[in-house]
Write a protein that holds these residues in place. Structure first.
Motif, PDB file in Angstrom:
ATOM      1  N   ARG A  30       0.825  -1.215   0.000  1.00  0.00           N
ATOM      2  CA  ARG A  30       0.000   0.000   0.000  1.00  0.00           C
ATOM      3  C   ARG A  30       0.860   1.267   0.000  1.00  0.00           C
ATOM      4  O   ARG A  30       0.512   2.258  -0.633  1.00  0.00           O
ATOM      5  CB  ARG A  30      -0.951   0.007   1.189  1.00  0.00           C
ATOM      6  N   GLU A  35      -2.139   4.085  -5.536  1.00  0.00           N
ATOM      7  CA  GLU A  35      -3.401   3.936  -6.269  1.00  0.00           C
ATOM      8  C   GLU A  35      -4.256   2.788  -5.743  1.00  0.00           C
ATOM      9  O   GLU A  35      -5.426   2.684  -6.093  1.00  0.00           O
ATOM     10  CB  GLU A  35      -3.124   3.687  -7.772  1.00  0.00           C
ATOM     11  N   GLN A  37      -6.734   0.959  -3.661  1.00  0.00           N
ATOM     12  CA  GLN A  37      -7.860   1.389  -2.842  1.00  0.00           C
ATOM     13  C   GLN A  37      -8.366   0.246  -1.973  1.00  0.00           C
ATOM     14  O   GLN A  37      -8.189  -0.921  -2.303  1.00  0.00           O
ATOM     15  CB  GLN A  37      -9.012   1.876  -3.742  1.00  0.00           C
ATOM     16  N   GLU A  38      -9.030   0.586  -0.876  1.00  0.00           N
ATOM     17  CA  GLU A  38      -9.634  -0.415   0.013  1.00  0.00           C
ATOM     18  C   GLU A  38     -10.759  -1.141  -0.718  1.00  0.00           C
ATOM     19  O   GLU A  38     -11.394  -0.589  -1.616  1.00  0.00           O
ATOM     20  CB  GLU A  38     -10.209   0.260   1.258  1.00  0.00           C
ATOM     21  N   SER A  39     -11.039  -2.374  -0.310  1.00  0.00           N
ATOM     22  CA  SER A  39     -12.107  -3.171  -0.906  1.00  0.00           C
ATOM     23  C   SER A  39     -12.699  -4.085   0.154  1.00  0.00           C
ATOM     24  O   SER A  39     -12.004  -4.492   1.086  1.00  0.00           O
ATOM     25  CB  SER A  39     -11.553  -4.006  -2.069  1.00  0.00           C
ATOM     26  N   GLY A  44      -7.694  -5.307  -2.011  1.00  0.00           N
ATOM     27  CA  GLY A  44      -7.833  -3.952  -2.528  1.00  0.00           C
ATOM     28  C   GLY A  44      -8.309  -3.946  -3.963  1.00  0.00           C
ATOM     29  O   GLY A  44      -8.587  -4.993  -4.554  1.00  0.00           O
TER      30      GLY A  44
END
Length: 133
Positions: A30, A35, A37-39, A44
């Motif tokens: 991370r 770029e 992103q959380e998921s 991610g």
């Protein structure tokens, strides 16, 4: 060279180490890939596609052996299926202690077809057979 801490390593200690390695590696990735992103479903999303981060150590010692073996990535069918259905990718990272020394990124569909259960792959075998995508 990795030093053997103890020949008496139980399963829960190994699991705790693997969990630590995984979480630690996710943090490092991370930091290197802003770029990402959380998921909810996977580690991610990268540019709108799901991403699963897998990590292992360069070498690990088995409790019943005196010599090291190559680290392994542990793949779960439900994660792989989700990546296949959503054109997702894996990032595979190999740690030497707490430093990432090798990485590869590949589409899940280029790695393996769907499978049931779990799969383990040594990092050396995996890295020798895939081209980054």
């Amino acid at each position: 060279m990795i030093r053997k801490e103890s020949t008496e390593i139980n399963f829960s200690e190994r699991s705790a180490r693997a969990l630590h390695n995984g979480k630690y590696c996710e943090e490092l990735i991370r930091e290197k890939v802003p770029e990402l992103q959380e998921s909810e479903n996977v580690d991610g999303e990268l540019f709108g596609s799901p991403l699963e981060i897998k990590s292992c150590q360069v070498q690990v010692f088995r409790s019943d052996k005196k010599t090291p073996r190559s680290g392994r990535f542990y793949l779960r069918d439900y994660q792989h299926d989700f990546l296949l259905e959503n054109r997702g990718r894996y990032i595979f990272a190999v740690l030497n202690g707490e430093q990432i020394v090798h990485t590869k990124m590949i589409l899940a569909s280029r790695l393996l077809p769907a499978f049931s259960g779990n799969k383990t792959l040594t990092w050396k075998t995996l890295f020798s057979q895939i081209v980054e995508a």
